[in-house]
Design a protein around this motif. Structure first.
Motif, PDB file in Angstrom:
ATOM      1  N   GLN A 139       0.843  -1.187   0.000  1.00 38.65           N
ATOM      2  CA  GLN A 139       0.000   0.000   0.000  1.00 38.65           C
ATOM      3  C   GLN A 139       0.884   1.246   0.000  1.00 38.65           C
ATOM      4  OE1 GLN A 139      -3.466  -0.054  -0.161  1.00 38.65           O
ATOM      5  NE2 GLN A 139      -3.134  -2.258  -0.473  1.00 38.65           N
ATOM      6  N   VAL A 140       0.570   2.213  -0.839  1.00 37.79           N
ATOM      7  CA  VAL A 140       1.333   3.455  -0.912  1.00 37.79           C
ATOM      8  C   VAL A 140       1.046   4.301   0.336  1.00 37.79           C
ATOM      9  CG1 VAL A 140       1.637   5.610  -2.181  1.00 37.79           C
ATOM     10  CG2 VAL A 140       1.401   3.462  -3.421  1.00 37.79           C
ATOM     11  N   THR A 141       2.121   4.753   1.010  1.00 40.32           N
ATOM     12  CA  THR A 141       1.960   5.565   2.216  1.00 40.32           C
ATOM     13  C   THR A 141       2.163   7.051   1.965  1.00 40.32           C
ATOM     14  OG1 THR A 141       4.298   5.286   2.825  1.00 40.32           O
ATOM     15  CG2 THR A 141       2.727   3.644   3.665  1.00 40.32           C
ATOM     16  N   GLY A 142       2.673   7.412   0.801  1.00 41.00           N
ATOM     17  CA  GLY A 142       2.851   8.826   0.497  1.00 41.00           C
ATOM     18  C   GLY A 142       3.887   9.047  -0.581  1.00 41.00           C
ATOM     19  N   ARG A 143       4.048  10.318  -0.947  1.00 41.86           N
ATOM     20  CA  ARG A 143       5.050  10.708  -1.944  1.00 41.86           C
ATOM     21  C   ARG A 143       5.685  12.009  -1.514  1.00 41.86           C
ATOM     22  NH1 ARG A 143       3.457  13.122  -7.672  1.00 41.86           N
ATOM     23  NH2 ARG A 143       3.450  14.979  -6.346  1.00 41.86           N
ATOM     24  N   LEU A 144       7.015  12.119  -1.696  1.00 39.81           N
ATOM     25  CA  LEU A 144       7.748  13.328  -1.364  1.00 39.81           C
ATOM     26  C   LEU A 144       8.675  13.697  -2.500  1.00 39.81           C
ATOM     27  CD1 LEU A 144       8.825  12.490   2.320  1.00 39.81           C
ATOM     28  CD2 LEU A 144       6.939  13.981   1.619  1.00 39.81           C
ATOM     29  N   THR A 145       8.945  14.981  -2.626  1.00 37.33           N
ATOM     30  CA  THR A 145       9.962  15.448  -3.561  1.00 37.33           C
ATOM     31  C   THR A 145      11.295  15.436  -2.828  1.00 37.33           C
ATOM     32  OG1 THR A 145       8.375  16.839  -4.737  1.00 37.33           O
ATOM     33  CG2 THR A 145      10.707  17.325  -5.061  1.00 37.33           C
ATOM     34  N   THR A 146      12.204  14.581  -3.245  1.00 42.00           N
ATOM     35  CA  THR A 146      13.443  14.338  -2.511  1.00 42.00           C
ATOM     36  C   THR A 146      14.654  14.796  -3.308  1.00 42.00           C
ATOM     37  OG1 THR A 146      13.563  12.083  -3.393  1.00 42.00           O
ATOM     38  CG2 THR A 146      12.439  12.383  -1.284  1.00 42.00           C
ATOM     39  N   TRP A 147      15.774  14.849  -2.607  1.00 46.12           N
ATOM     40  CA  TRP A 147      17.068  15.177  -3.224  1.00 46.12           C
ATOM     41  C   TRP A 147      18.072  14.132  -2.769  1.00 46.12           C
ATOM     42  CZ3 TRP A 147      21.763  17.369  -1.071  1.00 46.12           C
ATOM     43  CH2 TRP A 147      22.673  17.801  -2.044  1.00 46.12           C
ATOM     44  N   PHE A 148      18.413  13.210  -3.669  1.00 48.37           N
ATOM     45  CA  PHE A 148      19.300  12.097  -3.349  1.00 48.37           C
ATOM     46  C   PHE A 148      18.841  11.379  -2.080  1.00 48.37           C
ATOM     47  CE2 PHE A 148      21.962  14.933  -5.913  1.00 48.37           C
ATOM     48  CZ  PHE A 148      22.394  14.050  -6.886  1.00 48.37           C
ATOM     49  N   GLY A 149      17.545  11.165  -1.986  1.00 51.27           N
ATOM     50  CA  GLY A 149      16.977  10.429  -0.870  1.00 51.27           C
ATOM     51  C   GLY A 149      16.599  11.263   0.331  1.00 51.27           C
TER      52      GLY A 149
END
Length: 486
Positions: A139-149
């Motif tokens: 199940q997908v818990t969310g999405r974030l805009t990341t920078w090298f993790g």
């Protein structure tokens, strides 16, 4: 040691304080005089950069706890299951929830950590969209805009510490701080050591402030310098590790590692045989390209686990067909896990390997130093040590400026808002052999550390020019007329 320790300790704490009879006057050598003047001006001018670096670094030490507070529901699972779902199923769930972008990597969930499915998009630049999936339920818990993790909060604080959110221009501030910190630390230690009395008092006062001193500059200097001595090793470590990834000095450091063949080893992703023909999955009836098939991630991960890669790992597909995929351990805590393997995505065989134990010594030290600088190597202990260094540096800088103010002239005919600088002229008094050795060494350091060399050269030129100008303006002594007669 003193990051902004001000010289001239023979001056009394107040205009009426008597001289200390137990401490005889010591004649300063030209080298000590030069260190004193350089330490004074460097401390005054570089201390603001150190203040900013200490404050932003202190904030960055809290990022693990900040991430858990802000993104805990996304980064972790509430219940750890017995068996993780196949990566293909997790990737399909991530793609269904967020269909945009090119899949560039997967970090399988480990323990209570969610799986990270990374997508690149042209409009994000060097950022990525990371979709987080519960590995036990898919199940997908969310999405974030990341920078090298890194999460958005960590990225923001990282940028604040490195460049004040000013891009490449802002990176100069942190390089100036790192380039001069070691100079101030070593210079301060030398000056403080020379001020101590001989015998047992020397060792005692290096580690404990001289509380017998009355109120005023001597007591402030005692706290300032003794605290600096306690912090010296840690501050030198921060200076060295910070320089390794600075803009100019970091580039020179990397070039030096490459010249010595002491950099991080590359791992070959070349495969024998020609790559599959483009489009063969649609027209020739052959299997689809490995990068387009989520099941390939399970095959590659299984091969890496069989090869001994345990703990958290990152799977990176090849940029083009016909090359091996890379699986790398990503465990930053001691004992670290940085082994890597290259895996044929079709055959599932390991084609190359690079173990951290086989890295050159300098590459190991550089990698471990950076992780410790970022507070990751030793977990909470690492964070506490970095926070203590940052707080201590803030105190040392504030005490340094306080000494500058305390040493201001207060007599009616010599009143001034701040203390005066040490006397110039130390270079003229140095031995020829000291200059013969020192000038090339300083020039080499200035080339390797441009933000040390250029300001130092500017300081020496301006200081010499001001001294020459003042000597020429100094009125000549009157000449007595010759006696009459004779």
């Amino acid at each position: 040691m003193s990051v902004t320790e001000l010289p001239g300790d023979r001056a009394p704490d107040s205009p009426t304080a008597p001289p200390d009879p137990a401490r005889p006057a010591r004649r300063s050598t030209p080298l000590t005089a030069l260190l004193t003047r350089l330490h004074f001006y460097a401390g005054i001018l570089v201390a603001p950069f150190l203040l900013v670096a200490a404050l932003t670094g202190l904030a960055y030490t809290l990022t693990p706890q900040l991430d858990d507070a802000l993104y805990g529901d996304t980064l972790t699972v509430s219940t750890v299951g017995e068996q993780a779902r196949p990566l293909a199923e997790q990737i399909a769930a991530a793609r269904a929830a967020h269909p945009d972008g090119t899949l560039t990597g997967v970090q399988p969930g480990d323990g209570d950590r969610t799986t990270r499915v990374v997508f690149a998009r042209d409009d994000l630049g060097d950022r990525q969209h990371t979709v987080y999936v519960d590995p036990y339920t898919a199940q997908v818990t969310g999405r974030l805009t990341t920078w090298f993790g890194s999460t958005p909060a960590t990225t923001w604080l990282d940028d604040l510490h490195r460049n004040l959110h000013l891009g490449d221009v802002g990176r100069h501030y942190s390089e100036i701080a790192a380039s001069w910190l070691w100079v101030l630390v070593l210079g301060g230690v030398v000056l403080w050591w020379r001020r101590r009395a001989a015998g047992r008092a020397r060792a005692r006062h290096l580690l404990v402030p001289d509380l017998s001193a009355g109120r005023g500059v001597r007591r402030t200097r005692g706290w300032h310098a003794t605290t600096g001595v306690w912090l010296a090793v840690g501050l030198l470590f921060l200076s060295a590790t910070g320089l390794t990834w600075s803009r100019y000095a970091g580039a020179n450091f990397s070039a030096g590692l490459d010249a010595l063949r002491a950099g991080t080893p590359e791992i070959s992703t070349a495969l024998a045989g020609p790559p599959p023909a483009a489009g063969s999955g649609h027209h020739g009836g052959s299997p689809v390209a490995p990068a387009a098939d989520p099941a390939t991630y399970d095959r590659v991960l299984g091969s890496a686990r069989a090869a001994g890669l345990s703990g958290p790992v990152a799977i990176t597909p090849a940029a083009e067909d016909g090359a091996a995929w890379t699986v790398a351990q990503t465990d930053d805590r001691w004992p670290v896990g940085y082994d890597r393997v290259a895996v044929d995505p079709v055959a599932g065989t390991v084609t190359a390997r690079s173990d951290f134990a086989d890295w050159p010594v300098l590459a190991k030290l550089s990698k471990l130093g950076i992780q410790a600088h970022m507070g990751r190597l030793l977990g909470p202990v690492n964070q506490i040590l970095l926070a203590a260094l940052a707080l201590g540096l803030l105190c040392v800088v504030v005490w340094g400026y306080r000494m500058w103010w305390q040493r201001r002239p207060t007599r009616a005919d010599r009143r001034a808002p701040l203390g005066g600088p040490p006397a110039r002229g130390a270079v003229r008094g140095m031995r020829w052999w000291a200059l013969l050795i020192g000038v090339p060494v300083v020039a080499a350091l200035g080339w390797a550390l441009p933000w040390f060399g250029v300001p130092l050269l500017g300081f020496l030129v301006v200081d010499a020019a001001v001294g020459l100008f003042r000597r020429r303006r100094r009125p000549a002594a009157p000449v007595s007329p010759a006696p009459a007669g004779g």
